[in-house]
Design a protein around this motif. Structure first.
Motif, short mmCIF file in Angstrom:
data_model
loop_
_atom_site.label_atom_id
_atom_site.label_comp_id
_atom_site.label_asym_id
_atom_site.label_seq_id
_atom_site.Cartn_x
_atom_site.Cartn_y
_atom_site.Cartn_z
N HIS A 242 3.76 1.78 9.30
CA HIS A 242 3.37 0.38 9.54
C HIS A 242 2.76 -0.16 8.24
CE1 HIS A 242 1.57 -3.19 11.17
NE2 HIS A 242 1.90 -2.88 12.42
N PRO A 243 3.34 -1.22 7.64
CA PRO A 243 2.84 -1.70 6.35
C PRO A 243 1.38 -2.16 6.38
CG PRO A 243 4.52 -3.17 7.24
CD PRO A 243 4.54 -1.95 8.07
N ARG A 244 0.98 -2.87 7.44
CA ARG A 244 -0.41 -3.34 7.49
C ARG A 244 -1.37 -2.16 7.62
NH1 ARG A 244 -0.64 -8.85 7.83
NH2 ARG A 244 1.08 -9.93 8.88
N ALA A 245 -0.99 -1.15 8.40
CA ALA A 245 -1.85 0.01 8.58
C ALA A 245 -2.00 0.78 7.26
CB ALA A 245 -1.28 0.92 9.66
N LEU A 246 -0.90 0.93 6.53
CA LEU A 246 -0.99 1.64 5.25
C LEU A 246 -1.86 0.86 4.26
CD1 LEU A 246 -0.14 4.01 3.48
CD2 LEU A 246 1.84 2.66 2.75
N MET A 247 -1.74 -0.45 4.23
CA MET A 247 -2.56 -1.24 3.32
C MET A 247 -4.04 -1.15 3.69
SD MET A 247 -0.56 -2.21 1.00
CE MET A 247 -1.80 -3.15 0.13
N ARG A 285 0.16 0.20 -7.09
CA ARG A 285 1.45 -0.39 -7.41
C ARG A 285 2.54 0.27 -6.56
NH1 ARG A 285 0.68 -3.95 -9.52
NH2 ARG A 285 0.61 -3.86 -11.79
N PHE A 286 3.43 -0.57 -6.01
CA PHE A 286 4.67 -0.11 -5.38
C PHE A 286 5.83 -0.45 -6.30
CE2 PHE A 286 2.02 -0.69 -1.56
CZ PHE A 286 2.31 0.45 -0.84
N GLN A 287 6.85 0.39 -6.27
CA GLN A 287 8.09 0.10 -6.98
C GLN A 287 9.22 0.19 -5.97
OE1 GLN A 287 8.17 2.25 -10.61
NE2 GLN A 287 9.59 0.86 -11.60
N ARG A 288 10.06 -0.83 -5.94
CA ARG A 288 11.09 -0.93 -4.92
C ARG A 288 12.43 -0.47 -5.48
NH1 ARG A 288 11.24 -6.60 -2.01
NH2 ARG A 288 11.25 -7.22 -4.19
N ASP A 334 1.48 -8.09 2.18
CA ASP A 334 0.48 -7.41 1.36
C ASP A 334 1.10 -6.32 0.49
OD1 ASP A 334 -1.57 -8.97 2.25
OD2 ASP A 334 -2.25 -7.59 3.79
N VAL A 335 2.13 -5.65 1.03
CA VAL A 335 2.82 -4.64 0.23
C VAL A 335 3.54 -5.30 -0.94
CG1 VAL A 335 4.72 -2.97 0.24
CG2 VAL A 335 3.11 -3.03 2.14
N LEU A 336 4.22 -6.40 -0.69
CA LEU A 336 5.01 -7.07 -1.72
C LEU A 336 4.13 -7.64 -2.83
CD1 LEU A 336 7.69 -8.87 0.50
CD2 LEU A 336 7.92 -6.74 -0.82
#
Length: 341
Positions: A242-247, A285-288, A334-336
């Protein structure tokens, strides 16, 4: 495959704390990685058997493929760009900050860099445990340096009585605000704490002469105790995260976490894309990229630090697993914000 930026690690600390001992140790034990060492100071700096004159842009090539350079602050950005250029073959860059300098300027330079080949590798503050109280009286600004550090090496711990070691560790840890504090002697720290072993090149097992770095390498019994000061926690999940949970987890990481790395599978919200995660201290940092053909879509993370509550780390990451509400079309925002394409 995503081309990972070259991590740039800043080593700071007041005069005599053990910064050069740490650099010497890394150069003796590069684990196959090619290290670019930048000495941001003037004067004569000894690196192993070599003497590097502190002249701007002076560079010495070491026998193991590493480089040692000297540069002033005005030329640092240009030198980093040259070290990171395609074909330079450098895996990690370590900057030794001047013993009297505030390292925050170099951190800002790295964080504001638009060079896609450079990445922030963390601020490592080296502290002389034997002289810490006296250093703090002379340089009260050390409190700010510790708060700003991503990792603190409490060096020369072998010169401190056992009865005083816990007091110092607690004091420094409090000043560092929960950042990992690692007791060390002679600047000896496992390079795997600072940079990935993934940079290590395969070597052919053939008869040959020992290289310069192998002749200088520290004995095996030294290597054994390097691993005891920090922990690494592995986490894997086949179900989407879950993106919000990870953030939320990344915004409130457990004390002692220094680095996190790995790949994240967000499922439908991520539109089938792979997100590679890299954190150092508070940096994120994330890299897509795209999943490879036949590659299993799953989350695989490694958390590295000192004094970690390993059970809590695994439990908190496990709580992040789960698809978000399909109606929550903004769950990835938030991830982006932290994603480099």
């Amino acid at each position: 495959m995503v081309r990972q930026p070259i991590p740039v690690i800043i080593v700071a600390g007041f005069l005599g704390a053990g910064k050069t001992s740490l650099l010497n140790h890394l150069l003796r034990n590069p684990q196959g990685a090619r290290i670019g060492v930048v000495v941001n100071d003037f004067g004569k700096i000894n690196i192993d058997a070599l003497s590097v004159a502190g002249q701007v842009d002076s560079t010495v090539s070491l026998g193991n493929g590493c480089l040692c350079c000297a540069v002033d602050a005005s030329g640092l950005d240009d030198l980093l760009a040259r070290l990171a250029r395609p074909g330079s073959d450098i895996d990690v860059i370590v900057i030794e900050s001047s013993g009297l300098a505030d390292p925050r300027g170099m951190v800002r330079l790295l964080l504001n860099s638009t060079n896609p080949r450079l990445g922030y590798g963390g601020l490592v503050e080296v502290v002389d445990a034997a002289e810490f109280d006296a250093t703090r009286r002379r340089h009260p600004e050390i409190d700010q340096h510790l708060r700003f550090a991503d990792l603190v090496l409490l060096n020369k711990i072998d010169r401190v009585a056992e009865s005083d070691q816990r007091r110092l560790a607690e004091l420094v840890g409090g000043l560092a605000g929960g950042k990992p504090v690692l007791p060390t002697s002679h600047g000896r720290v496992d390079p795997a704490l600072l940079f990935d072993r993934g940079a290590v090149r395969e070597r052919q097992d053939v008869a040959r002469q020992l290289s310069f770095d192998e002749l200088l390498a520290e004995p095996d019994d030294c290597h054994e105790h390097l691993h005891t000061g920090y922990q690494s926690v592995e986490f894997a999940a086949d179900d989407p995260v879950h993106p919000r949970a990870l953030m939320r987890f990344l915004d409130d990481r457990p004390d002692g976490v220094y680095r996190m790395k790995g790949q994240v599978h967000f499922g439908a919200p991520g539109q089938g894309q792979k997100f590679t995660l890299h954190t150092v201290g508070d940096f994120l940092r994330f890299q897509r990229s795209r999943w490879g053909r036949g590659e299993q879509r799953r989350t695989q993370l490694v958390v590295i630090g000192s004094g970690l509550d390993q059970d809590r780390v695994r439990r908190d990451l496990a709580a992040c697993v789960g698809e978000p509400d399909p109606a929550d079309e903004h769950s990835m925002l938030d991830v982006l914000k932290y994603t480099r394409t």
